[in-house]
Design an enzyme around this catalytic site. Sequence first.
Site, PDB file in Angstrom:
ATOM      1  N   HIS A 143       0.832  -1.219   0.000  1.00 54.04           N
ATOM      2  CA  HIS A 143       0.000   0.000   0.000  1.00 54.04           C
ATOM      3  C   HIS A 143       0.863   1.265   0.000  1.00 54.04           C
ATOM      4  O   HIS A 143       0.431   2.322   0.458  1.00 54.04           O
ATOM      5  CB  HIS A 143      -0.955   0.023   1.201  1.00 54.04           C
ATOM      6  CG  HIS A 143      -1.760  -1.227   1.363  1.00 54.04           C
ATOM      7  ND1 HIS A 143      -2.907  -1.473   0.656  1.00 54.04           N
ATOM      8  CD2 HIS A 143      -1.552  -2.330   2.138  1.00 54.04           C
ATOM      9  CE1 HIS A 143      -3.387  -2.666   0.989  1.00 54.04           C
ATOM     10  NE2 HIS A 143      -2.577  -3.212   1.880  1.00 54.04           N
ATOM     11  N   SER A 157      15.731  21.389 -15.999  1.00 52.21           N
ATOM     12  CA  SER A 157      14.571  22.259 -16.161  1.00 52.21           C
ATOM     13  C   SER A 157      14.988  23.550 -16.851  1.00 52.21           C
ATOM     14  O   SER A 157      16.105  24.038 -16.656  1.00 52.21           O
ATOM     15  CB  SER A 157      13.962  22.574 -14.795  1.00 52.21           C
ATOM     16  OG  SER A 157      13.083  23.676 -14.877  1.00 52.21           O
ATOM     17  N   GLU A 194      10.162   8.328 -17.093  1.00 53.47           N
ATOM     18  CA  GLU A 194       8.794   8.806 -17.289  1.00 53.47           C
ATOM     19  C   GLU A 194       8.302   8.516 -18.710  1.00 53.47           C
ATOM     20  O   GLU A 194       7.129   8.185 -18.918  1.00 53.47           O
ATOM     21  CB  GLU A 194       8.726  10.305 -16.991  1.00 53.47           C
ATOM     22  CG  GLU A 194       8.942  10.626 -15.515  1.00 53.47           C
ATOM     23  CD  GLU A 194       9.096  12.124 -15.261  1.00 53.47           C
ATOM     24  OE1 GLU A 194       9.048  12.906 -16.240  1.00 53.47           O
ATOM     25  OE2 GLU A 194       9.261  12.510 -14.090  1.00 53.47           O
ATOM     26  N   LYS A 231      16.993  21.164 -10.820  1.00 51.02           N
ATOM     27  CA  LYS A 231      16.246  19.964 -11.190  1.00 51.02           C
ATOM     28  C   LYS A 231      17.100  18.936 -11.931  1.00 51.02           C
ATOM     29  O   LYS A 231      17.938  19.276 -12.754  1.00 51.02           O
ATOM     30  CB  LYS A 231      15.051  20.329 -12.077  1.00 51.02           C
ATOM     31  CG  LYS A 231      13.980  21.161 -11.401  1.00 51.02           C
ATOM     32  CD  LYS A 231      13.254  20.387 -10.311  1.00 51.02           C
ATOM     33  CE  LYS A 231      12.409  19.269 -10.881  1.00 51.02           C
ATOM     34  NZ  LYS A 231      11.338  19.741 -11.778  1.00 51.02           N
TER      35      LYS A 231
END
Length: 459
Positions: A158, A279, A292, A285
């Site tokens: 979970h 970024s 992704e 970043k």
Amino acid sequence: MSTEKLWGGRFSAQADSWVDEFGASISFDQLMADEDIEGSLAHVKMLQKTGILSSDDVSQIVAGLEDIQKDLHQNKLHFTVENEDIHMNIESILTDRIGPVAGKLHTGRSRNDQVATDFHLYVKNRLPKIIEEIKTIQKTLVKLAAENVETIMPGYTHLQHAQPISYGHYLMAYYSMLKRDIERFEFNEKHTDIMPLGAAALAGTTFPIDRQFTADELGFGDIYSNSLDAVSDRDFALEFLSNSSILMLHLSRFCEELSMWVSYEFNYLELSDKYTTGSSIMPQKKNPDMAELIRGKSGRVFGHLFGLLSTMKSLPLAYNKDLQEDKEGVFDTVKTILPALRVFNGMISTVKVKKDNMYKATTHDFSNATELADYLATKGIPFRQAHGIVGELVLKGIQTGKNLQDISMAEFKEISPLIEEDVYEVLKPEVAVARRNSYGGTGFKQVQAQIDKAKEELS
């Protein structure tokens, strides 16, 4: 190149160019040009072997096809929408080069069994490459797991800290998933390795063809025994898309966790600069864009599976033009999963494992609660009662900011006089992991056994 329809004898009117464009498949099925030529070479050799065509005719056709294939490999061919598909384009080019004898090539076959054969060959030729890329990832996972057998991390259910586990054990879970992926693709090979050629349009042919000879020429292990099934079956493509979807699902799950593990909140891993981006506005970043993208492209592959299922679901036997829609999704899936597999392997082969951060995450999280419950059970306390006792201790610890291993012996004795100093050893994350030595468990010996078995499988 001639653009007169090779099937146009009974037609008195020509379609507008935009109708031709709508009906044509050459924009995408040209990817099967090599397979189409190989199929034609095998077919025409069979026509000579059976005496259907003369050796002179066959020699001209073979020379013409080989010349076309050479130009194909040098990107010298030009295909037209007017000739609709790769089969008609190749035949039209062949006619321009060797004359009317080219028309004899189509003796005893139809575009229906021709396209099915091309498609089988296309998938058949690419399945071994996909399987090999998956095995490369498996080897990387095994190597990384071997380096991290005793690296401790939180195990989750979970997405909550559950019990400490070996990071090597975690990696071997994905090895097992990929093993099943390979098995599915290998089964897919069995159904792809069946030759449709010789079924003609749907009913076979009156010519005395030798399908076994053609199958041997093309390297097929089996031949369709029913001509209706041969030209209409796309199970092998559905299996390929289904297998690819499950593969991408597995990669997507791993990439989801990679994206979490590299965040500041977890900070378990660091990806190489080669597989991350920055970024345009935030200098700090380091984005896991490749992970992704793999996660995102899984939806693309799923869509191709649903698309072909929808196309096939209401088709009557045998061939229907709807089946022209069977290829683009497969072509795009091949184009998607092969780079995804290579990028994925690059990411995990260069990842930096932050072992200390992983370990620290297991020392202040109550993931050793089951260890204490099991300990009490070994002292004769019924497990359900032990579970309740430890649950109350966890609640108290959360309220006071005290972990189970910080509880004093005096406090433990209040719970049960059977608790001894050895409880503190039991509560250590590394001990908790090592003790789970049941088959397939996260115990170090079991993880090493998984790795050893995997190395044997891969060898």
